[in-house]
Structures are given as structure tokens and as C-alpha cells.
Motif scaffolding. Structure first.
Motif, PDB file in Angstrom:
ATOM      1  N   VAL A   1     -36.393  12.274  -1.343  1.00  0.00           N
ATOM      2  CA  VAL A   1     -35.769  13.034  -0.268  1.00  0.00           C
ATOM      3  C   VAL A   1     -35.925  14.530  -0.492  1.00  0.00           C
TER       4      VAL A   1
ATOM      5  N   LEU B   1     -27.432  13.944  11.519  1.00  0.00           N
ATOM      6  CA  LEU B   1     -27.161  13.520  10.147  1.00  0.00           C
ATOM      7  C   LEU B   1     -26.044  12.478  10.153  1.00  0.00           C
TER       8      LEU B   1
ATOM      9  N   TYR C   1     -38.316  16.102   1.672  1.00  0.00           N
ATOM     10  CA  TYR C   1     -38.059  16.012   3.110  1.00  0.00           C
ATOM     11  C   TYR C   1     -36.839  16.822   3.543  1.00  0.00           C
TER      12      TYR C   1
ATOM     13  N   LEU D   1     -36.553   8.924   7.124  1.00  0.00           N
ATOM     14  CA  LEU D   1     -35.149   9.296   6.932  1.00  0.00           C
ATOM     15  C   LEU D   1     -34.215   8.372   7.710  1.00  0.00           C
TER      16      LEU D   1
ATOM     17  N   LEU E   1     -34.874  17.065   7.143  1.00  0.00           N
ATOM     18  CA  LEU E   1     -33.521  16.520   7.188  1.00  0.00           C
ATOM     19  C   LEU E   1     -32.527  17.567   7.687  1.00  0.00           C
TER      20      LEU E   1
ATOM     21  N   LEU F   1     -30.517   9.619   8.840  1.00  0.00           N
ATOM     22  CA  LEU F   1     -30.500  10.108  10.215  1.00  0.00           C
ATOM     23  C   LEU F   1     -30.105   8.979  11.147  1.00  0.00           C
TER      24      LEU F   1
END
Length: 185
Positions: free
Chosen positions: A29, A68, A32, A57, A36, A63
Motif C-alpha cells: 500500500v 476511504l 499506492y 485498493l 489512496l 476504498l
């Protein structure tokens, strides 16, 4: 001995859940975090790669639609005795900063760290203050370890249940085929 990344969040936040994420996915992550944190592509990456990351994600549960779906993420591993929580956290502060901290990444070391006074200690204090956790040590790496240990204790102590989908039992880590290449989440 750690990695700390801080991004401002411009995506909407629709959940205050804590997500347990496999350690290998948690480590990925970090690559990313821009996608994000923001729903804007800004031309830095191709449109197809941007949506590839968004899809990844979503599959990780971070997501939901375009927002989020978490307040905090804690990494875990699976072994023969069960699950084990790892020392790391991804946390969205009340002022919409995404703090990614991985204790076992070797990017920074406290004795020669360039971010300890500018970002590390303030981020540590911000998370501790928002979660009402006491910091006992003045040494940043020990204080982070103690903070993560307390968060893990409170997380498990306040959990009534953990839900796992029946359709996922018996399957190994999902593999996504992209062209001729296979990439795991």
C-alpha cells in the motif's frame, strides 16, 4: 528501522472502521498512498494504471466506491497458531492526514533519521492524542512500538467479533491476472 509517510487526504471518508490487512498487502500500500489519498490523477500516472490501483485498493477493502472506508489499518500475518498483528498502522487523523507507519521497513533509522523532529514525533503524538493513548518513552522508535502495542491491545480487547466471508475460506491470496503477468494483491 521504520518507514513514515504522511499525505493529506482529499477523498471523502465514509467509515471509521479499523481494518486488519495482510502484512504483504500493507507493505504494498505504501506505493499506492497518493492514489489512496486523492481521487485526482494529476497526470503523474497513466489513467489505466490509476484505475488499476483504485481497483486493487477496493479489493483490499480500503476504498468503498470513491471514498476511504477506514479510520485505521493494522497489518497481520497468518501462522500455524493463528493470526499475529504486526507493528504498523495506517491512520487518518481528524484533520485529514493519512499517516502510514511500518515499524519493520528499513527506510529510516532513529539515530540518523531526517524526519524524526519534523514529522515522526508530531505524528506519534497526534495519533496518541486522538486515540487517548499514553506515550511512556521519549525515544521515538520505542514510543512508536508502545503506541502500536497499546492500539493492538485495545483493538482486540474491544472486538466482539471478526467477520470473514465463507467464500474466502480455503482460498490462497487472490491473484489478479493482468495481461501475461500475474500480480497478487
Amino acid at each position: 528501522m521504520c518507514l513514515l509517510i504522511i499525505n493529506n487526504v482529499t477523498r471523502p471518508i465514509i467509515s471509521d472502521d479499523i481494518i486488519l490487512l495482510r502484512d504483504d498487502s500493507f507493505s504494498k500500500v505504501k506505493d499506492y498512498l497518493r492514489v489512496l489519498s486523492s481521487d485526482k490523477r494529476d497526470g503523474e500516472i497513466s489513467k489505466s494504471y490509476f484505475y488499476f490501483i483504485v481497483d486493487r485498493l477496493r479489493r483490499m477493502g480500503l476504498l468503498i466506491d470513491n471514498a476511504l472506508g477506514f479510520k485505521a489499518v493494522v497489518p497481520f500475518t497468518v501462522n500455524s497458531k493463528g493470526i499475529s498483528l504486526k507493528e504498523g498502522i495506517m491512520y487518518i487523523t481528524n484533520d485529514k492526514q493519512l499517516i502510514y507507519f511500518n515499524y519493520y521497513d528499513s527506510s529510516y533509522q532513529c539515530d540518523r533519521c531526517s524526519v524524526s523532529t519534523s514529522s515522526c514525533v508530531p505524528s506519534l503524538k497526534k495519533i496518541a492524542r486522538e486515540l487517548d493513548v499514553k506515550i511512556r518513552s521519549d525515544i521515538p522508535n520505542i514510543a512508536w512500538y508502545e503506541l502500536l502495542e497499546d492500539i493492538q491491545y485495545y483493538l482486540l480487547g474491544s472486538s466482539i467479533s471478526l467477520r470473514i466471508k465463507m467464500s474466502e475460506i480455503g482460498k490462497s491470496f487472490e491473484v489478479i491476472k493482468v495481461g501475461e503477468y500475474a500480480r497478487d494483491l
